[in-house]
Scaffold this active site. Structure first.
Site, PDB file in Angstrom:
ATOM      1  N   HIS A 386      18.131-113.583  29.585  1.00 43.96           N
ATOM      2  CA  HIS A 386      18.660-112.313  30.102  1.00 43.96           C
ATOM      3  C   HIS A 386      17.605-111.628  30.978  1.00 43.96           C
ATOM      4  CE1 HIS A 386      20.944-108.428  29.859  1.00 43.96           C
ATOM      5  NE2 HIS A 386      19.712-107.980  30.103  1.00 43.96           N
ATOM      6  N   GLU A 387      16.403-111.532  30.466  1.00 42.41           N
ATOM      7  CA  GLU A 387      15.353-110.827  31.218  1.00 42.41           C
ATOM      8  C   GLU A 387      15.009-111.551  32.518  1.00 42.41           C
ATOM      9  OE1 GLU A 387      14.613-107.855  30.535  1.00 42.41           O
ATOM     10  OE2 GLU A 387      15.873-108.068  28.771  1.00 42.41           O
ATOM     11  N   HIS A 390      17.362-111.071  35.413  1.00 43.69           N
ATOM     12  CA  HIS A 390      17.206-109.840  36.203  1.00 43.69           C
ATOM     13  C   HIS A 390      16.354-110.111  37.441  1.00 43.69           C
ATOM     14  CE1 HIS A 390      19.220-106.787  33.922  1.00 43.69           C
ATOM     15  NE2 HIS A 390      18.543-107.041  32.803  1.00 43.69           N
TER      16      HIS A 390
HETATM   17 ZN   LIG Z   1      18.967-106.238  30.939  1.00 45.60          ZN
END
Ligand SMILES: [Zn+2]
Ligand SMILES: *[C@@H]1O[C@H](CO)[C@@H](O)[C@H](O)[C@H]1NC(C)=O
Ligand SMILES: *[C@@H]1O[C@H](CO)[C@@H](O)[C@H](O)[C@H]1NC(C)=O
Length: 586
Positions: A386-387, A390
């Site tokens: 998820h990170e 980004h």
């Molecule tokens: Zn996030």
């Protein structure tokens, strides 16, 4: 495949890359195409030279002297073509290897003098199925001076020099004698030997001048690296750690995941996780689930896992966008010079993870203190993915300014893409089960989102109109991620599932994009580059449709429209009012 084979593959790729660097066409005075500084160790830099390559492509192909000969071989065709093209005697050319492909066949040669090959003056020829030449590259030289072909320095003395300068040991790989072109157009004779230093993870091919005795060039080979990590297809530690050796994709990461100075810590080219050290390239730190996450051993386990997952994603995203990643300028100097920094158990907080993109990606994996026992986010792959995602979405949208996912709606989609990527990479079969994020860190089967991502509108009722009443980016992101979950399911149902994806190290997408899962990944990345700065759900949807036209000729148009329409993003969707309509003909 045993380690030995993998090792060999790394070496071959390293060599291929080394010669690929010279194929760049240089602007006069631009040393990027011909020179390369190798930082051997702290105070030793070697500047390596490769003569400039000329390169031509010939559309439908051009004839060579043996085009019409029925008895010609690829070897004879290659030699006769190069001899006529470069006006050299065929005794100046040595056939090295060839590769017969379905569409084109390729031959590789080196320049020779007195029967001795030049290490860095080479040529390659591609033939089409009609036995015509379609491409020719050459770095052959006309030397100003050329050293006598008999060494004046013994091999033993050359090895001693190389061992001393490179701080390693000769590894008994058969030495050779080769010519080497220097940047003053002189050609020196060299003893070529391999030097290794296992403790430093270093391995070089050294060129020692066989007349002067000096070290004149070196090639830095990639060494074996092993990570004890959760395979990219896993989500939580209970699925089991594995020793994963050489997972790097050498096209996406030509120098591997570490710096060219060796594989001693997790400060690499793409991702930096300060700071875990390894001996012999073995990043093996078993997690002790009975000890606190803050112990050194468990911190190292978490750092290695974060490093492995983030680099895997880097390679996957790079390969699936291939050309885009290079033509778009992501920040200053492109992705390779813009590593993502991940801090594990960042002091900045707990019970979260976050990512700051401009100008360098910085990501923090925080400790989740409300779960018992406390748990480290860097040990849950979906959190790391998820990170890192980004970084991908922020860099590609708007062409690398990092300023184009700023509105609430766009920021919400940013969260959604990050969840969707975690969901995507964990598939190991064509099944599309409900997906829950953050189960490990929260120690709860419900995870950190309000609903599982699901193809069932009962399990997850979120639709485009839901965002009308949502203000928080993660909540808005759930709507987008659930839409993409359904998109994935639709593409896999329509186009099948390519099992190559469900492996520890997802290989690059096939050129034809076969498999709904690879099509999804291609469109996911391609659409990011197409969409406007601060996209809306509607403009992001339109970017997916156009991405499919660009790459697949619109083959998936109706599948994509039906998937969007199923969650309210049909043709009439606007101002958070749902539409389930699809274009006529779908
Ligand atoms: Zn996030
Ligand atoms: C990983 O490799 C190390 C060192 O060879 C070994 O001790 C360990 O058991 C391996 N772990 C797994 C999970 O295979
Ligand atoms: C990692 O290792 C490289 C090469 O030895 C070194 O230059 C760098 O400073 C190290 N980074 C950290 C954070 O220790």
């Amino acid at each position: 495949m045993g380690n030995h084979t993998k090792l060999l593959r790394s070496v071959l790729v390293a060599i291929v890359y080394a010669s690929a660097t010279i194929a760049l066409v240089a602007a006069p005075g631009n040393k990027h195409a011909t020179h390369r500084d190798l930082l051997i160790k702290k105070d030793l830099k070697i500047t390596v030279f490769h003569p400039e390559s000329s390169f031509g492509t010939f559309d439908q192909g051009i004839e060579h002297p043996l085009s019409k000969s029925s008895s010609s071989t690829i070897e004879s065709s290659t030699l006769s073509f190069i001899a006529s093209r470069l006006k050299v005697d065929s005794s100046a050319i040595k056939f090295r290897t060839s590769h017969l492909g379905e569409i084109t066949s390729h031959a590789y040669v080196s320049q020779v003098h007195d029967g001795i090959s030049f290490a860095n003056a080479v040529a390659n020829v591609a033939f089409n199925r009609g036995n015509k030449v379609v491409a020719f590259g050459s770095s052959f030289v006309t030397p100003k001076t050329i050293a006598p072909s008999t060494p004046a320095i013994t091999l033993k003395a050359a090895i001693t020099t190389a061992e001393n300068v490179l701080d390693g040991k000769f590894n008994d790989h058969p030495p050779t004698v080769e010519y080497l072109v220097k940047d003053d157009e002189s050609v020196v004779l060299t003893h070529v030997v391999q030097i290794q230093n296992d403790a430093a993870g270093a391995w070089y091919q050294a060129f020692v001048d066989a007349h002067s005795g000096e070290l004149v060039s070196a090639v830095n080979f990639v060494t074996d690296v092993t990570y004890l990590a959760l395979p990219i297809t896993s989500e939580v530690p209970t699925q089991g750690f594995q020793n994963i050796t050489n997972p790097q994709d050498m096209t996406a990461s030509p120098f591997g995941w570490h710096s060219t100075t060796g594989t001693t810590n997790t400060s690499g080219n793409n991702v930096q996780v300060p700071t875990t050290s390894a001996l012999n390239g073995n990043f093996i730190y078993p997690l002790d689930p009975t000890a606190a996450p803050t112990t050194t051993g468990n911190m190292n386990a978490a750092r290695v896992n974060a490093f492995y997952v983030a680099n895997s994603l880097h390679d996957l995203a790079y390969r699936s966008s291939a050309f885009n990643f290079q033509t778009n300028n992501f920040g200053k100097g492109g992705a390779q010079n813009d590593p993502v920094t991940i801090s594990v158990q960042d002091k900045a907080g707990t019970n979260n993870a976050d990512f700051a993109t401009p100008p360098d990606g910085q990501s923090g994996m925080f400790l989740w203190t409300f779960s018992l026992p406390q748990r480290d986010g860097a040990l849950e792959n979906d959190i790391v993915t998820h990170e890192f995602t980004h970084g991908i979405t922020n860099r590609i949208t708007g062409g690398g300014t990092g300023r184009c996912l700023q509105t609430t709606e766009a920021g919400g989609m940013g969260e959604g893409w990050s969840d969707a990527m975690a969901n995507l990479v964990e598939h190991t079969s064509s099944a599309v089960p409900d997906y829950v994020l953050g189960q490990y860190v929260t120690n709860s089967p419900a995870g950190i989102r309000t609903h599982p991502y699901s193809t069932s509108a009962t399990t997850n009722p979120l639709r485009y109109s839901s965002i009308k009443t949502l203000n928080e980016v993660h909540n808005i992101g759930e709507v987008w991620a659930n839409t993409l979950h359904n998109m994935y399911a639709a593409l896999v149902a329509a186009r099948g599932w390519n099992p190559l994806f469900g492996t520890t190290n997802p290989p690059p997408p096939p050129g034809d994009g076969s498999g709904g899962n690879y099509i999804f990944l291609h469109l996911f990345i391609d659409a990011l580059a197409l969409q406007p700065c601060n996209p809306t759900f509607v403009s992001a949807r339109d970017a997916w449709i156009q991405a499919d036209v660009n790459r697949f000729g619109g083959a998936n148009k109706c599948t994509i429209w039906h998937a969007f329409a199923s969650r309210g993003l049909g043709v009439g969707a606007a101002n958070f009012v749902d539409s389930s309509a699809v274009p006529s003909g779908c």
